[in-house]
Write a protein that holds these residues in place. Structure first.
Motif, PDB file in Angstrom:
ATOM      1  N   ASN A  12     113.561  83.540  33.668  1.00  0.00           N
ATOM      2  CA  ASN A  12     113.662  83.725  35.119  1.00  0.00           C
ATOM      3  C   ASN A  12     112.699  84.835  35.532  1.00  0.00           C
ATOM      4  O   ASN A  12     112.791  85.956  35.013  1.00  0.00           O
ATOM      5  N   LEU A  13     111.775  84.527  36.400  1.00  0.00           N
ATOM      6  CA  LEU A  13     110.870  85.528  36.966  1.00  0.00           C
ATOM      7  C   LEU A  13     111.440  85.897  38.334  1.00  0.00           C
ATOM      8  O   LEU A  13     111.282  85.153  39.305  1.00  0.00           O
ATOM      9  N   ASN A  14     112.129  87.031  38.400  1.00  0.00           N
ATOM     10  CA  ASN A  14     112.935  87.393  39.561  1.00  0.00           C
ATOM     11  C   ASN A  14     112.210  88.378  40.478  1.00  0.00           C
ATOM     12  O   ASN A  14     111.660  89.386  39.999  1.00  0.00           O
ATOM     13  N   PHE A  15     112.250  88.107  41.778  1.00  0.00           N
ATOM     14  CA  PHE A  15     111.764  89.021  42.807  1.00  0.00           C
ATOM     15  C   PHE A  15     112.967  89.406  43.679  1.00  0.00           C
ATOM     16  O   PHE A  15     113.499  88.568  44.410  1.00  0.00           O
ATOM     17  N   ASN A  16     113.409  90.668  43.547  1.00  0.00           N
ATOM     18  CA  ASN A  16     114.606  91.139  44.245  1.00  0.00           C
ATOM     19  C   ASN A  16     114.217  91.732  45.596  1.00  0.00           C
ATOM     20  O   ASN A  16     113.345  92.613  45.672  1.00  0.00           O
ATOM     21  N   PHE A  17     114.889  91.305  46.669  1.00  0.00           N
ATOM     22  CA  PHE A  17     114.521  91.695  48.024  1.00  0.00           C
ATOM     23  C   PHE A  17     115.640  92.491  48.675  1.00  0.00           C
ATOM     24  O   PHE A  17     116.813  92.363  48.335  1.00  0.00           O
ATOM     25  N   GLY A  18     115.230  93.297  49.664  1.00  0.00           N
ATOM     26  CA  GLY A  18     116.191  94.023  50.492  1.00  0.00           C
ATOM     27  C   GLY A  18     116.550  95.372  49.907  1.00  0.00           C
ATOM     28  O   GLY A  18     116.485  95.590  48.695  1.00  0.00           O
ATOM     29  N   GLU A  19     116.938  96.284  50.788  1.00  0.00           N
ATOM     30  CA  GLU A  19     117.313  97.620  50.340  1.00  0.00           C
ATOM     31  C   GLU A  19     118.523  97.563  49.413  1.00  0.00           C
ATOM     32  O   GLU A  19     118.619  98.314  48.457  1.00  0.00           O
ATOM     33  N   ASN A  20     119.471  96.678  49.712  1.00  0.00           N
ATOM     34  CA  ASN A  20     120.665  96.568  48.872  1.00  0.00           C
ATOM     35  C   ASN A  20     120.576  95.430  47.862  1.00  0.00           C
ATOM     36  O   ASN A  20     121.578  95.077  47.237  1.00  0.00           O
ATOM     37  N   ARG A  21     119.382  94.835  47.708  1.00  0.00           N
ATOM     38  CA  ARG A  21     119.121  93.787  46.700  1.00  0.00           C
ATOM     39  C   ARG A  21     120.109  92.618  46.825  1.00  0.00           C
ATOM     40  O   ARG A  21     120.679  92.151  45.838  1.00  0.00           O
ATOM     41  N   ALA A  22     120.320  92.163  48.045  1.00  0.00           N
ATOM     42  CA  ALA A  22     121.251  91.056  48.268  1.00  0.00           C
ATOM     43  C   ALA A  22     120.651  89.718  47.876  1.00  0.00           C
ATOM     44  O   ALA A  22     121.388  88.787  47.556  1.00  0.00           O
TER      45      ALA A  22
END
Length: 410
Positions: A162-172
């Motif tokens: 899994n190549l993951n891109f985490n978004f948002g300040e709270n990583r939702a």
């Protein structure tokens, strides 16, 4: 095998190290749901791109630690390349849009957190290794059932990343690219056909190459939503406070102080219980006597306190652990100049009676001599006598004792 064991030991060590400083992970914490879709292509025995078909699915996952995760998945392939065409062993014919379903379990390993540590919050970009296994089902229509047999059931294994891109300040939210390889573990799709003589004679195609129907490459993308946990965040966090060594030493000091107070109170309680037991015995003896003996005169203007000094079996010497009790008596006498002490020595009912009388006398004298010689208490303030055998305590060994009765007159 040795390398596998060492690797597992390393992973367990990482797991334990993470758990030492992380906040407790409750059962429904760190859960997420993923919608995914893409294409699946056979890599063995069939044309790669021409045999591609669509695939979509759903994942439900729990992150156990910053390194390890576990989940369940369900996927379905879309019949786009073999719909009503000539027999093609990659994908039996189906009049339905869905011609394969996969359902299974998978585990993930976050490689960044494994090798570079976890900083308390997911990174913007992360790579996870994925491995899984589950149940595979292929739908056959009537025509292909003559060649392939009934609907095909097997089990599969999967490995990927899994190549993951985490978004948002709270990583939702997480967007993922999810390449993987799937293996059909039952092997040859033509096994049912080989045992179907009618179909074998009627079918005019070329002999099958014996390859599995689902050895394939999956190229998918997914969008993940992370649910909020009991820590108020959507990811694993560290404990809010870390105790320093000074904090630990201070707490240990408080604990030791409380233990000392407890020991002192326990000594006072033991002495009070011993005095009550002796008074009860005196009362019982007086009641049984032909003529009641006068009770010991109690000065209403005096205060009484008892301290116990215990001895080892058949010994009259005061051990180091009992010296603080004698010191308590000495300090009390020094702080209360009008106080005196009556020392009564006892022995348990073990052993010969004559020897017990000697032990009782010796124990009373031992306490008296320590008060005089070590703590410089005036002999005139001390009386000591042996009182023989006693069973004032249920615990037999506790009866090997000298009872120091402190008396303070106002």
């Amino acid at each position: 095998m040795k390398k596998i064991i060492l690797t597992l030991a390393l992973l367990m060590g990482v797991f334990a190290a993470q758990a030492q400083s992380l906040e407790q992970n409750k059962f429904f914490d760190n859960m997420s749901v993923t919608l995914k879709g893409g294409a699946i292509m056979p890599f063995q025995g069939y044309a790669f791109w021409p045999s591609a078909r669509g695939i979509f699915g759903l994942e439900i996952k729990k992150q156990l630690t910053p390194v390890f995760g576990m989940g369940v998945e369900g996927e379905a392939t879309i019949n786009t390349t073999s719909w009503w065409k000539e027999p093609n062993y990659w994908g039996p014919k189906s009049p339905n849009i869905i011609d394969h379903t996969l359902a299974g379990l998978f585990g993930t390993v976050n490689l960044g957190n494994l090798f570079a540590g976890y900083a308390g919050k997911p990174r913007f970009f992360e790579i996870e290794g994925v491995i899984g296994a589950g149940w595979l089902h292929a739908f056959h229509r009537g025509e292909s059932a003559d060649v392939y047999g009934n609907d095909y059931n097997s089990w599969y294994t999967k490995a990927g990343a899994n190549l993951n891109f985490n978004f948002g300040e709270n990583r939702a939210w997480t967007f993922s690219l999810k390449p993987s390889v799937v293996w059909d573990m039952n092997g040859d799709v033509m096994i049912p056909y080989r045992f179907n003589s009618n179909a074998r004679y009627e079918w005019e195609g070329e002999p099958h190459n014996g390859k599995s129907q689902m050895n394939a490459v999956e190229l998918e993308a997914g969008i993940t939503y992370h649910f909020k946990g009991s820590n108020g965040e959507r990811y694993i966090t560290f404990c809010p406070y870390k105790y320093s060594q000074d904090d630990i030493d201070a707490l240990n000091g408080q604990i030791n102080g409380l233990r000392g107070q407890l020991n002192g109170l326990q000594g006072d309680l033991d002495a009070a219980n011993a005095r009550n037991a002796q008074l009860q015995r005196d009362l019982d003896a007086a009641r049984k006597a032909n003529k009641p003996e006068p009770a010991k005169a109690v000065d209403p203007n005096a205060k009484y306190m008892n301290v116990l000094v215990h001895f080892k079996v058949n010994k009259t010497n005061i051990t180091a652990d009992q010296q603080p009790n004698v010191e308590r008596v000495a300090m009390y006498l020094k702080n209360n100049p009008t106080a005196t002490v009556d020392i009564k020595g006892y022995a348990s009912t073990e052993g010969p009676h004559d020897n017990n009388i000697r032990l009782a006398n010796g124990r009373a004298e031992a306490v008296k001599n320590m008060l005089i010689n070590k703590y410089k208490i005036e002999p005139s303030r001390i009386t000591a006598q042996g009182c023989g055998e006693t069973d004032m305590f249920q615990e037999l060994s506790w009866n090997r004792v000298s009872i120091c009765e402190l008396i303070v007159k106002n």
